[in-house]
Design a protein around this motif. Structure first.
Motif, PDB file in Angstrom:
ATOM      1  N   ARG A   1       2.361 -10.956  38.395  1.00 23.91           N
ATOM      2  CA  ARG A   1       1.349 -11.937  38.784  1.00 23.91           C
ATOM      3  C   ARG A   1       0.777 -12.611  37.540  1.00 23.91           C
ATOM      4  O   ARG A   1       0.571 -11.965  36.506  1.00 23.91           O
ATOM      5  CB  ARG A   1       0.219 -11.258  39.572  1.00 23.91           C
ATOM      6  N   PRO A   2       0.488 -13.896  37.623  1.00 21.61           N
ATOM      7  CA  PRO A   2      -0.064 -14.608  36.456  1.00 21.61           C
ATOM      8  C   PRO A   2      -1.510 -14.202  36.195  1.00 21.61           C
ATOM      9  O   PRO A   2      -2.177 -13.606  37.038  1.00 21.61           O
ATOM     10  CB  PRO A   2       0.036 -16.076  36.883  1.00 21.61           C
ATOM     11  N   GLY A   3      -1.976 -14.529  34.993  1.00 27.14           N
ATOM     12  CA  GLY A   3      -3.373 -14.291  34.662  1.00 27.14           C
ATOM     13  C   GLY A   3      -3.693 -12.884  34.227  1.00 27.14           C
ATOM     14  O   GLY A   3      -4.862 -12.496  34.162  1.00 27.14           O
ATOM     15  N   GLY A   4      -2.660 -12.072  33.936  1.00 23.38           N
ATOM     16  CA  GLY A   4      -2.912 -10.730  33.438  1.00 23.38           C
ATOM     17  C   GLY A   4      -3.309  -9.737  34.504  1.00 23.38           C
ATOM     18  O   GLY A   4      -3.685  -8.602  34.193  1.00 23.38           O
ATOM     19  N   ARG A   5      -3.264 -10.131  35.778  1.00 26.01           N
ATOM     20  CA  ARG A   5      -3.601  -9.192  36.842  1.00 26.01           C
ATOM     21  C   ARG A   5      -2.494  -8.164  37.031  1.00 26.01           C
ATOM     22  O   ARG A   5      -1.335  -8.420  36.721  1.00 26.01           O
ATOM     23  CB  ARG A   5      -3.852  -9.943  38.149  1.00 26.01           C
ATOM     24  N   ARG A   6      -2.868  -7.012  37.572  1.00 23.76           N
ATOM     25  CA  ARG A   6      -1.911  -5.922  37.708  1.00 23.76           C
ATOM     26  C   ARG A   6      -0.775  -6.320  38.645  1.00 23.76           C
ATOM     27  O   ARG A   6      -0.995  -6.936  39.695  1.00 23.76           O
ATOM     28  CB  ARG A   6      -2.627  -4.679  38.247  1.00 23.76           C
ATOM     29  N   ASP A   7       0.455  -5.963  38.282  1.00 26.24           N
ATOM     30  CA  ASP A   7       1.615  -6.320  39.077  1.00 26.24           C
ATOM     31  C   ASP A   7       1.587  -5.605  40.429  1.00 26.24           C
ATOM     32  O   ASP A   7       0.968  -4.538  40.583  1.00 26.24           O
ATOM     33  CB  ASP A   7       2.905  -5.950  38.344  1.00 26.24           C
ATOM     34  N   LEU A   8       2.274  -6.209  41.402  1.00 22.33           N
ATOM     35  CA  LEU A   8       2.411  -5.625  42.731  1.00 22.33           C
ATOM     36  C   LEU A   8       3.782  -4.986  42.864  1.00 22.33           C
ATOM     37  O   LEU A   8       4.809  -5.668  42.752  1.00 22.33           O
ATOM     38  CB  LEU A   8       2.235  -6.707  43.806  1.00 22.33           C
TER      39      LEU A   8
ATOM     40  N   GLU B   1       8.416 -14.595  49.621  1.00 16.80           N
ATOM     41  CA  GLU B   1       7.413 -15.566  50.073  1.00 16.80           C
ATOM     42  C   GLU B   1       6.029 -15.197  49.538  1.00 16.80           C
ATOM     43  O   GLU B   1       5.229 -16.071  49.179  1.00 16.80           O
ATOM     44  CB  GLU B   1       7.398 -15.625  51.594  1.00 16.80           C
ATOM     45  N   LEU B   2       5.737 -13.895  49.465  1.00 14.01           N
ATOM     46  CA  LEU B   2       4.459 -13.459  48.901  1.00 14.01           C
ATOM     47  C   LEU B   2       4.373 -13.845  47.431  1.00 14.01           C
ATOM     48  O   LEU B   2       3.327 -14.331  46.970  1.00 14.01           O
ATOM     49  CB  LEU B   2       4.309 -11.942  49.055  1.00 14.01           C
ATOM     50  N   ALA B   3       5.448 -13.626  46.681  1.00 15.77           N
ATOM     51  CA  ALA B   3       5.452 -13.980  45.258  1.00 15.77           C
ATOM     52  C   ALA B   3       5.194 -15.471  45.085  1.00 15.77           C
ATOM     53  O   ALA B   3       4.428 -15.893  44.214  1.00 15.77           O
ATOM     54  CB  ALA B   3       6.777 -13.577  44.621  1.00 15.77           C
ATOM     55  N   ASP B   4       5.823 -16.293  45.920  1.00 19.54           N
ATOM     56  CA  ASP B   4       5.615 -17.740  45.826  1.00 19.54           C
ATOM     57  C   ASP B   4       4.172 -18.107  46.118  1.00 19.54           C
ATOM     58  O   ASP B   4       3.592 -18.987  45.475  1.00 19.54           O
ATOM     59  CB  ASP B   4       6.548 -18.472  46.797  1.00 19.54           C
ATOM     60  N   SER B   5       3.542 -17.393  47.077  1.00 18.23           N
ATOM     61  CA  SER B   5       2.185 -17.747  47.484  1.00 18.23           C
ATOM     62  C   SER B   5       1.144 -17.424  46.412  1.00 18.23           C
ATOM     63  O   SER B   5       0.088 -18.051  46.370  1.00 18.23           O
ATOM     64  CB  SER B   5       1.825 -17.024  48.784  1.00 18.23           C
ATOM     65  N   ILE B   6       1.427 -16.422  45.548  1.00 18.95           N
ATOM     66  CA  ILE B   6       0.454 -16.042  44.522  1.00 18.95           C
ATOM     67  C   ILE B   6       0.871 -16.533  43.142  1.00 18.95           C
ATOM     68  O   ILE B   6       0.238 -16.192  42.136  1.00 18.95           O
ATOM     69  CB  ILE B   6       0.251 -14.514  44.488  1.00 18.95           C
TER      70      ILE B   6
ATOM     71  N   LYS C   1       6.260 -13.981  39.856  1.00 19.25           N
ATOM     72  CA  LYS C   1       7.705 -14.002  39.678  1.00 19.25           C
ATOM     73  C   LYS C   1       8.318 -12.881  40.509  1.00 19.25           C
ATOM     74  O   LYS C   1       7.954 -11.719  40.375  1.00 19.25           O
ATOM     75  CB  LYS C   1       8.061 -13.813  38.205  1.00 19.25           C
ATOM     76  N   PHE C   2       9.254 -13.264  41.366  1.00 19.54           N
ATOM     77  CA  PHE C   2       9.923 -12.254  42.194  1.00 19.54           C
ATOM     78  C   PHE C   2      10.952 -11.502  41.349  1.00 19.54           C
ATOM     79  O   PHE C   2      11.770 -12.114  40.666  1.00 19.54           O
ATOM     80  CB  PHE C   2      10.608 -12.903  43.394  1.00 19.54           C
ATOM     81  N   PRO C   3      10.927 -10.158  41.388  1.00 22.14           N
ATOM     82  CA  PRO C   3      11.790  -9.383  40.479  1.00 22.14           C
ATOM     83  C   PRO C   3      13.227  -9.298  40.985  1.00 22.14           C
ATOM     84  O   PRO C   3      13.531  -9.519  42.158  1.00 22.14           O
ATOM     85  CB  PRO C   3      11.135  -8.000  40.499  1.00 22.14           C
ATOM     86  N   GLU C   4      14.093  -8.946  40.079  1.00 20.45           N
ATOM     87  CA  GLU C   4      15.456  -8.611  40.459  1.00 20.45           C
ATOM     88  C   GLU C   4      15.451  -7.219  41.101  1.00 20.45           C
ATOM     89  O   GLU C   4      14.662  -6.349  40.737  1.00 20.45           O
ATOM     90  CB  GLU C   4      16.367  -8.610  39.234  1.00 20.45           C
ATOM     91  N   TYR C   5      16.325  -7.017  42.048  1.00 22.52           N
ATOM     92  CA  TYR C   5      16.450  -5.696  42.638  1.00 22.52           C
ATOM     93  C   TYR C   5      17.923  -5.419  42.907  1.00 22.52           C
ATOM     94  O   TYR C   5      18.748  -6.329  42.968  1.00 22.52           O
ATOM     95  CB  TYR C   5      15.642  -5.592  43.935  1.00 22.52           C
TER      96      TYR C   5
END
Length: 368
Positions: free
Chosen positions: A186-193, A262-267, A270-274
């Motif tokens: 997540r941008p802005g230094g917030r904790r990743d999901l 879609e959640l990654a796009d909304s916030i 960056k959507f990770p590789e899996y």
């Protein structure tokens, strides 16, 4: 260390009672069942977290009464709270409501709220079925976060009044390797999901009625058994591989992960590789029953008509292999003797509660 390879006695469970309808009377309509238990009188108690109440049924499946109701007050439940049921030695029903235990006395067909028992640490692992309340209280797994990247794993022995009786450190270090859970940056230094990858690996910790504990990292059949004082008693190991992931299963997982995309796009993340694994982990569930037996369920393959679990005594000796109709979840509580409670999805994703009775399989014709 115990290496299990022998052919064990097989017991097969057949459905002898079903509670639940797709349409009909409200007590038999279940929204989201997350906890089950059986009373000493063989009554069946169903924790419906969607309906925010516990429902009691007699041994024939007839509805009797409810325990608690939706609300914010004592003896009431907020949305999606109920995740554990157990009777203590005095016959009182304990309901795990995630941040506290709510205790009810049962007299006849009436449930009366007695007290609430707060959990000492909110970041403890609050849910974990089945749950048990012994003469000295209960044991639960706790994870205390020291920092963002550091945690202390413990077993907490809690008295019936909510006081911490003992803290037992336990080493749960795990080499996740290729099974690591990715996260949405997540941008802005917030904790990743963190997101759940396809056929995710897990660490499972289960506690017995007597305070024993079992630990497993699901990609490996390497089960650590601990005594109530935290000492390692033995390890159960088998050389097994998880079933292969089919094209149908992989496609379903890709569709599920699109929701995270879609959640990654909304916030703005960056959507990770899996990685889509070739095989599932070896183990999917592990739990203790009311008799202190440990059930270890290998991950079933797509299309299996029967699900299985290896059942061990408290010393890690296999007692038998249990098998039952696929689609029935048995890890929510209520297994004692040769009878088990489970939950099964019907049409339109409506749930029903079933009671299974296990009997030895006739090896000659494969029938129980």
């Amino acid at each position: 260390m115990r290496f299990e390879s022998r052919q064990a006695l097989r017991l097969r469970g057949e459905v002898e009672l079903s509670i639940g309808v797709t349409e009909g009377e409200e007590p038999y309509l279940f929204a989201k069942v997350e906890a089950l238990t059986r009373g000493f009188d063989e009554r069946i108690y169903v924790g419906d977290t969607g309906a925010q109440e516990v429902r009691a049924f007699d041994s024939t499946g007839a509805y009797l009464f409810q325990v608690g109701r939706p609300g914010e007050g004592p003896g009431e439940f907020r949305g999606f709270q109920i995740c554990g049921l157990a009777f203590d030695p005095e016959g009182r029903l304990w309901v795990n409501s995630r941040d506290a235990y709510k205790v009810f006395s049962i007299v006849g067909n009436t449930a009366s709220y007695e007290k609430g028992v707060r959990i000492p640490e909110r970041n403890s692992t609050l849910c974990g079925n089945p749950m048990f309340v012994g003469s000295t209280g209960l044991t639960l797994a706790s994870t205390r976060m020291i920092s963002v990247d550091e945690a202390i794993h413990e077993h907490l022995q809690i008295t019936a009044d909510g006081d911490v009786l003992r803290r037992i450190p336990i080493d749960l270090e795990t080499n996740w390797g290729e099974w690591e859970w990715p996260s949405i940056s997540r941008p802005g230094g917030r904790r990743d999901l963190r997101i759940e990858p396809p056929f995710a690996a897990r660490r499972i910790v289960a506690h017995s009625p007597g305070g024993d504990a079992a630990y497993v990292f699901t990609p490996e059949y390497d089960i650590h058994l601990f005594s109530p004082n935290g000492e390692l008693k033995t390890r159960i190991q088998r050389v097994l591989a998880g079933p292969r992931v089919t094209e149908t299963e992989a496609r379903a997982e890709h569709e599920r992960l699109n929701e995270y995309r879609e959640l990654a796009d909304s916030i703005g993340g960056k959507f990770p590789e899996y990685r889509m694994p070739d095989r599932k982990p070896v183990i999917v569930r592990m739990w203790y029953d009311d008799d202190g037996r440990l059930w270890v369920m290998p991950w079933p393959a797509e299309g299996d008509a029967l699900w299985q679990a290896h059942v061990y005594d408290s010393d890690g000796v296999q007692l038998h292999t249990a098998e039952w109709p696929a689609g029935i979840a048995l890890s929510l509580g209520g297994t004692r003797g040769n009878v088990a409670l489970g939950v099964e999805r019907m049409a339109f994703d409506v749930e029903r509660v079933v009671r299974l009775r296990f009997a030895p399989v006739d090896e000659g014709n494969g029938e129980a």
